[in-house]
Design an enzyme around this catalytic site. Structure first.
Site, mmCIF file in Angstrom:
data_model
loop_
_atom_site.group_PDB
_atom_site.id
_atom_site.type_symbol
_atom_site.label_atom_id
_atom_site.label_comp_id
_atom_site.label_asym_id
_atom_site.label_seq_id
_atom_site.Cartn_x
_atom_site.Cartn_y
_atom_site.Cartn_z
ATOM 1 N N ASP A 90 0.797 -1.097 -0.094
ATOM 2 C CA ASP A 90 -0.254 -0.001 -0.202
ATOM 3 C C ASP A 90 1.053 1.041 0.107
ATOM 4 O OD1 ASP A 90 0.913 -0.069 2.570
ATOM 5 O OD2 ASP A 90 -1.075 -0.035 3.453
ATOM 6 N N SER A 91 2.278 0.980 -0.012
ATOM 7 C CA SER A 91 3.102 2.265 -0.165
ATOM 8 C C SER A 91 3.033 2.753 -1.534
ATOM 9 C CB SER A 91 4.473 1.510 -0.151
ATOM 10 O OG SER A 91 4.786 0.418 -0.636
ATOM 11 N N ASP A 149 -0.926 -6.251 -0.515
ATOM 12 C CA ASP A 149 -1.603 -5.649 0.862
ATOM 13 C C ASP A 149 -2.802 -5.111 0.942
ATOM 14 O OD1 ASP A 149 0.686 -5.341 2.487
ATOM 15 O OD2 ASP A 149 1.237 -3.111 1.775
ATOM 16 N N GLU A 187 -1.435 -5.439 8.325
ATOM 17 C CA GLU A 187 -0.608 -5.066 9.442
ATOM 18 C C GLU A 187 -1.165 -5.539 10.635
ATOM 19 O OE1 GLU A 187 0.196 -0.682 9.347
ATOM 20 O OE2 GLU A 187 0.742 -0.611 7.011
ATOM 21 N N GLU A 191 9.350 -4.122 10.728
ATOM 22 C CA GLU A 191 9.705 -2.854 10.211
ATOM 23 C C GLU A 191 10.212 -1.984 11.438
ATOM 24 O OE1 GLU A 191 8.292 0.896 7.187
ATOM 25 O OE2 GLU A 191 6.917 -0.933 7.546
#
Length: 278
Positions: free
Chosen positions: A49-50, A88, A120, A187
């Site tokens: 989703d970056s 994602d 996430e 991360e």
């Protein structure tokens, strides 16, 4: 026969088997041409989703939609033939309840053809992960710095720097692994914390800003290729494509303005009549 049927694509079992072995190579991909270039070198391509920040210019990943992830997932699947493709799940698509999580994950997999999704995974998401895995949806977790939580954290901040925060990240890792995730992205944490988590969980860990102690590494490809002026501390630039592209555009603009482009080689000429066919 399509390209995808000619080449054996890596599976979640292949990724899981990398635990403690040769480190996994993972990169982000958002379109077909880049996916095709990265595919021979990567074990896993992440349609992150970056994309919202890297391609669409959003200030964070919070504004990314299901439609955006599906569109880019479809493009990557057209370009990749051997790497496992993971898409994602965007903010708001899985947090509410198990049924919403499954319906949205199933939609992504059906419409893109990807092999897995990524969540996430705070401890709250363990139930959703287990629900998805039980229903045939492979799940990759994501702990530590979670970009979708940027508004709670007040920015993109490294995690695990206090005892309480460290305990929370470890709890996230345990809950994610116990729920059945086949791999976990870690991360923005210190090396010793990444090493502790990697030693404790049975599935592979993939680090981004989490040191070489992890079972693999992932970077945002645009950062790795030097397409932006600023990159996070944990990025190593392997190219300076920003300068290359800028110089190419400047050379093209100069050739156009001085009428050096197009030249004879790029110009069509009128065909001569074929006198033998009269």
């Amino acid at each position: 026969m399509s390209k995808q049927t000619q080449t054996r694509r890596k599976t979640v079992k292949d990724i899981a088997a990398a635990k403690g072995n040769t480190p996994l190579v993972c990169l982000t991909a958002y379109d077909a041409p880049m996916a095709a270039l990265l595919d021979p070198h990567a074990d896993l391509l992440l349609v992150g989703d970056s994309v919202g920040m890297v391609v669409h210019g959003l200030p964070s990943t919070v504004g990314v939609t299901m439609e955006m992830m599906i569109l880019h997932g479809q493009a990557v699947m057209r370009g990749a033939s051997q790497a496992l493709v993971v898409v994602d799940m965007p903010f708001g698509s899985y947090e509410t309840n198990n049924d919403d999580a499954f319906l949205n994950a199933a939609r992504i997999m059906k419409e893109t053809g990807c092999q897995a999704i990524k969540i996430e995974s705070g401890t709250y998401a363990a139930g959703q992960i287990a629900h998805l895995v039980e229903r045939g949806v492979p799940v990759m977790g994501h702990i530590g710095l979670r970009p979708q939580a940027v508004n709670v954290d007040g920015g993109f901040r490294a995690k695990g720097r206090t005892t309480a925060e460290r305990d929370r990240v470890i709890a996230e890792a345990r809950a994610t692994a116990d729920a059945g995730a086949f791999a976990i992205v870690i991360e923005g944490v210190a090396e010793d914390l990444a090493a502790e988590i990697t030693a404790e969980v049975s599935c592979p860990t993939v680090g981004i800003g989490a040191s070489a102690a992890c079972d693999g590494q992932v970077l945002v490809t645009h950062d790795m290729l030097g397409l932006f002026d600023w990159t996070p501390k944990f990025v190593r630039r392997y190219a300076d494509l920003s300068k290359t592209i800028s110089e190419a555009a400047a050379a093209y603009a100069d050739d156009v303005r001085t009428r050096r482009f197009p030249g004879e080689a790029e110009t069509y000429a009128l065909r001569k009549p074929d006198t033998q066919q009269r």
